[in-house]
Design an enzyme around this catalytic site. Structure first.
Site, mmCIF file in Angstrom:
data_model
loop_
_atom_site.group_PDB
_atom_site.id
_atom_site.type_symbol
_atom_site.label_atom_id
_atom_site.label_comp_id
_atom_site.label_asym_id
_atom_site.label_seq_id
_atom_site.Cartn_x
_atom_site.Cartn_y
_atom_site.Cartn_z
ATOM 1 N N HIS A 190 0.947 -1.278 -0.085
ATOM 2 C CA HIS A 190 -0.052 0.007 0.079
ATOM 3 C C HIS A 190 0.754 1.326 0.011
ATOM 4 O O HIS A 190 0.337 2.418 -0.459
ATOM 5 C CB HIS A 190 -1.005 -0.031 0.917
ATOM 6 C CG HIS A 190 -2.266 -0.967 0.727
ATOM 7 N ND1 HIS A 190 -2.163 -2.359 0.985
ATOM 8 C CD2 HIS A 190 -3.478 -0.593 -0.077
ATOM 9 C CE1 HIS A 190 -3.221 -2.681 0.537
ATOM 10 N NE2 HIS A 190 -3.997 -1.901 -0.191
ATOM 11 N N GLU A 433 -11.139 -11.285 -5.801
ATOM 12 C CA GLU A 433 -9.858 -11.296 -5.485
ATOM 13 C C GLU A 433 -9.354 -12.608 -4.729
ATOM 14 O O GLU A 433 -8.099 -12.877 -4.344
ATOM 15 C CB GLU A 433 -9.342 -10.306 -4.336
ATOM 16 C CG GLU A 433 -10.463 -9.835 -3.384
ATOM 17 C CD GLU A 433 -9.967 -8.548 -2.833
ATOM 18 O OE1 GLU A 433 -8.950 -7.838 -3.091
ATOM 19 O OE2 GLU A 433 -10.895 -8.018 -2.010
ATOM 20 N N ASP A 457 -4.557 -8.673 -4.849
ATOM 21 C CA ASP A 457 -4.719 -10.011 -3.870
ATOM 22 C C ASP A 457 -4.973 -11.078 -4.757
ATOM 23 O O ASP A 457 -4.429 -12.157 -4.545
ATOM 24 C CB ASP A 457 -6.020 -9.741 -2.875
ATOM 25 C CG ASP A 457 -5.651 -9.016 -1.644
ATOM 26 O OD1 ASP A 457 -4.639 -9.279 -1.030
ATOM 27 O OD2 ASP A 457 -6.357 -8.086 -1.556
ATOM 28 N N CYS A 504 -9.812 -3.256 -10.230
ATOM 29 C CA CYS A 504 -9.285 -2.053 -9.716
ATOM 30 C C CYS A 504 -7.868 -2.612 -8.853
ATOM 31 O O CYS A 504 -7.582 -1.775 -8.245
ATOM 32 C CB CYS A 504 -10.022 -1.457 -8.519
ATOM 33 S SG CYS A 504 -10.775 -2.838 -7.317
HETATM 34 C C1 PEP Z 1 -6.792 -5.774 -4.827
HETATM 35 O O1 PEP Z 1 -6.500 -6.509 -3.933
HETATM 36 O O2 PEP Z 1 -6.505 -5.726 -6.047
HETATM 37 C C2 PEP Z 1 -7.263 -4.217 -4.276
HETATM 38 C C3 PEP Z 1 -7.732 -3.450 -5.148
HETATM 39 O O3 PEP Z 1 -7.383 -3.949 -3.168
HETATM 40 P P1 PEP Z 1 -6.367 -3.673 -2.057
HETATM 41 O O4 PEP Z 1 -5.185 -3.448 -3.118
HETATM 42 O O5 PEP Z 1 -6.748 -2.587 -1.225
HETATM 43 O O6 PEP Z 1 -6.287 -4.911 -1.185
HETATM 44 MG MG MG Z 2 -7.433 -6.577 -2.068
#
Ligand code: PEP
Ligand code: MG
Length: 579
Positions: A190, A433, A457, A504
């Site tokens: 993140h 995911e 994920d 996403c």
């Molecule tokens: C993902 O897992 O692709 C996602 C968009 O969620 P995060 O990155 O917040 O886990």
């Molecule tokens: Mg995720």
């Protein structure tokens, strides 16, 4: 010296390194005479108060420049500074053991950090990092230095740290942080995701990076290629100055795609939207040409504070973003996804051996129903103010989806009884995911309005490779044939049920992935705001029918490298817009 890491956020940064030291160094120790211990305790207390004043100023500054949610990080630091167990114990040690303030602070902080770290609890370890951080602040003040890490440096710096948590990243002063480099982390950790949305060039996963560099060393960070040069030669500096100019020119050139429709060369429309973590990101995304929000990571509202945000606070935050994008442009609000690398210090969860496989996201929300329903109420209420859609993270079974929808229906009934307006037709979707969810996509699609594929994920679970582990970058690779096949399967299953599919995960903003995903039929691409215009520029050059063939071709290939070079050779425009 050249060091190779993982490209985390594109762009070039040059300047002096600033290496974040972990923990205080060479603390002065001396005995205080009996008659002076009271004055020494007061000296410590007054510097603690000074640190609190600085943190208060930082709260106001962060609120204005980054966003109110991030500002709350410092509120929890103030709270820690007032903790009797910590600073109280330090003052007591001065009075009872005749210690100087620095030594007493050092001991008190080490005791608490030692306890937390010996418990090996990820959640408690984060508290330890906070204590280390505020101890350093007080120590710098005791030494007569300003408490801000970057305050002594006039020019913007390149920050080197072993790791930066998502909240550390949110605290970075964009005007003084030209770039950053960390030893650990992957492209989808993140802090890397946030660096991209803040448009700070970054390299992660440099392993020994902080050991190779000293504060003040001249460095170049190439966030596009994952390279870091220490004491670069003059020719290299010149080369990078030119690269910087080209990067800026590309950015200016892309501006002409702002406000243009997201259509392919053969006139097919797709949706190009952004991923955000707060209101500030939403404004930036709107300015970067995004046509809405494909992922609002609401957990950032819950981070950097001491207690859960209230329904009213959440409602305000969601409403503002809904209003920024108006009645037509979608804002997909994802329910709380805590866990993995995102922790909440005040949520007292037991330590887990594998947090990414653990009690996280929807799994936790389905147990903590009060917490979950508070959030659902806030989202449903915000649906009256724009084109809000709701999305559940980490769904693995149909029963989880049904339970989550049941709680949503309860909330909608309650709001009805209270005569509170909301959009009854709000679309409800889920993230794909978990590989298990991908394999039952046909069943899930019958009971959801849309899917959004979370490749960050999904890739780590399909390939059994932790997204935070820099050694496994070859596996946490969205171009792996297994990953492409599962994505294709999900898109086809949803379309068969007449449902739309977005993505996403970070893959959606990868220019080499865009032609493949377009060919597979992806309807919506959600990415960091800074990637939207390049994706649009590329889309203008792509013919969907041709990309369909390209997708079919790559689905037969046997390695990520083969796939990437095939796509890049077939679509030369990728090179034109790559950051
Ligand atoms: C993902 O897992 O692709 C996602 C968009 O969620 P995060 O990155 O917040 O886990
Ligand atoms: Mg995720």
């Amino acid at each position: 010296m050249l060091m190779q890491g993982i490209a985390a956020a594109p762009g070039v940064a040059m300047g002096p390194a600033f290496v974040l030291q972990e923990g205080p160094q060479a603390v002065k120790r001396y005995e205080i005479a009996e008659e002076k211990v009271q004055a020494e305790a007061e000296r410590l207390e007054s510097h603690i108060q000074l640190a609190i004043l600085q943190l208060e100023a930082l709260i106001a500054q962060t609120r204005a420049t980054v966003g109110p949610e991030q500002a709350k990080i410092f509120e929890s630091q103030i709270w820690l500074l007032e903790d009797e167990e910590f600073t109280g114990a330090a003052k007591e040690a001065i009075l009872s053991n005749h210690m100087n303030a620095e030594a007493a602070m050092d001991d008190a902080s080490k005791t608490i950090i030692g306890i937390f770290e010996s418990m090996e609890d990820e959640h408690l370890k984060e508290r330890a990092a906070d204590i280390r951080d505020i101890t350093n602040r007080v120590m710098r003040l005791l030494e007569g230095k300003n408490g801000e890490i970057q305050a002594s440096l006039d020019a913007p710096v390149i920050l080197f740290a072993h790791d930066l948590t998502p909240s550390d990243t949110a605290q970075l002063d964009r005007n003084r942080t030209a770039g950053f480099v960390t030893n650990i982390g992957g492209r989808t950790s993140h802090s890397a995701i946030m660096a991209r949305s803040m448009e700070i060039p970054a390299v992660v996963g440099l392993r020994e990076g902080t050991k190779q560099v000293k504060t003040g060393d001249f460095v170049i960070v190439d966030g596009s290629l994952g390279k870091v040069y220490v004491h670069p030669e003059k020719t290299m500096i010149e080369e990078y100055k030119e690269k910087q100019v080209r990067f800026e020119a590309r950015r200016a050139e892309l501006k002409k795609y702002d406000g243009q429709p997201s259509v392919t060369a053969d006139g097919q429309r797709v949706e190009l939207v952004a991923n955000i973590g707060n209101t500030q990101d939403a404004l930036a995304a709107k300015n970067s040409g995004a046509e809405g929000i494909g992922l609002y990571r609401t957990e950032f509202l819950y981070m950097g504070r001491n207690q859960f945000p209230t329904e009213q606070e959440q409602f305000q935050a969601y409403k503002v973003v809904a209003e920024i994008f108006g009645k037509d442009q979608p804002v997909i609000i994802r329910t709380l996804d805590i866990g993995g690398d995102k922790e909440l210090p005040y949520l007292d969860l037991p330590k887990e051996a594998n947090p990414f496989l653990g009690y996280r996201a929807i799994r936790m929300c389905l147990e903590e129903t009060e917490l979950f329903k508070t959030q659902l109420r806030a989202i449903v209420k915000a649906s009256a103010y724009g084109n809000v859609k709701l999305m559940f993270p980490m769904i693995a079974t149909l029963q989880e989806l049904r339970q989550a929808k049941q709680l949503l229906a309860e909330v909608q009934n309650e709001l009805d009884l209270e005569n509170i307006a909301f959009n009854r037709d709000m679309e409800v979707g889920l993230m794909i995911e978990v590989p298990g969810a991908a394999l039952i996509a046909d069943q899930l699609a019958k009971e959801a309005d849309f899917f959004s594929i979370g490749t960050n994920d999904l890739v780590q679970y399909v390939m059994a490779a932790d997204r935070m582990n820099e050694r496994l970058a070859y596996l946490t690779e969205p171009f792996q044939p297994a990953v492409l096949r599962i994505i294709n399967h999900v898109i086809k299953a949803a379309h068969h049920e007449g449902k739309w599919v977005g993505m996403c995960g970070e893959m959606a903003g990868n220019l080499t992935a865009v032609p493949i995903l377009l060919g597979m039929g992806l309807d919506e691409f959600s990415m960091s705001g800074g990637s939207v215009l390049a994706a649009r520029a590329l889309l203008h050059k792509l013919d969907r029918t041709e990309m369909k063939q390209l997708a079919e071709d790559v689905l037969q290939m046997t390695s990520a490298e083969q796939i990437k070079s095939y796509v890049e050779s077939k679509v030369p425009a990728i090179a034109d817009w790559r950051a």
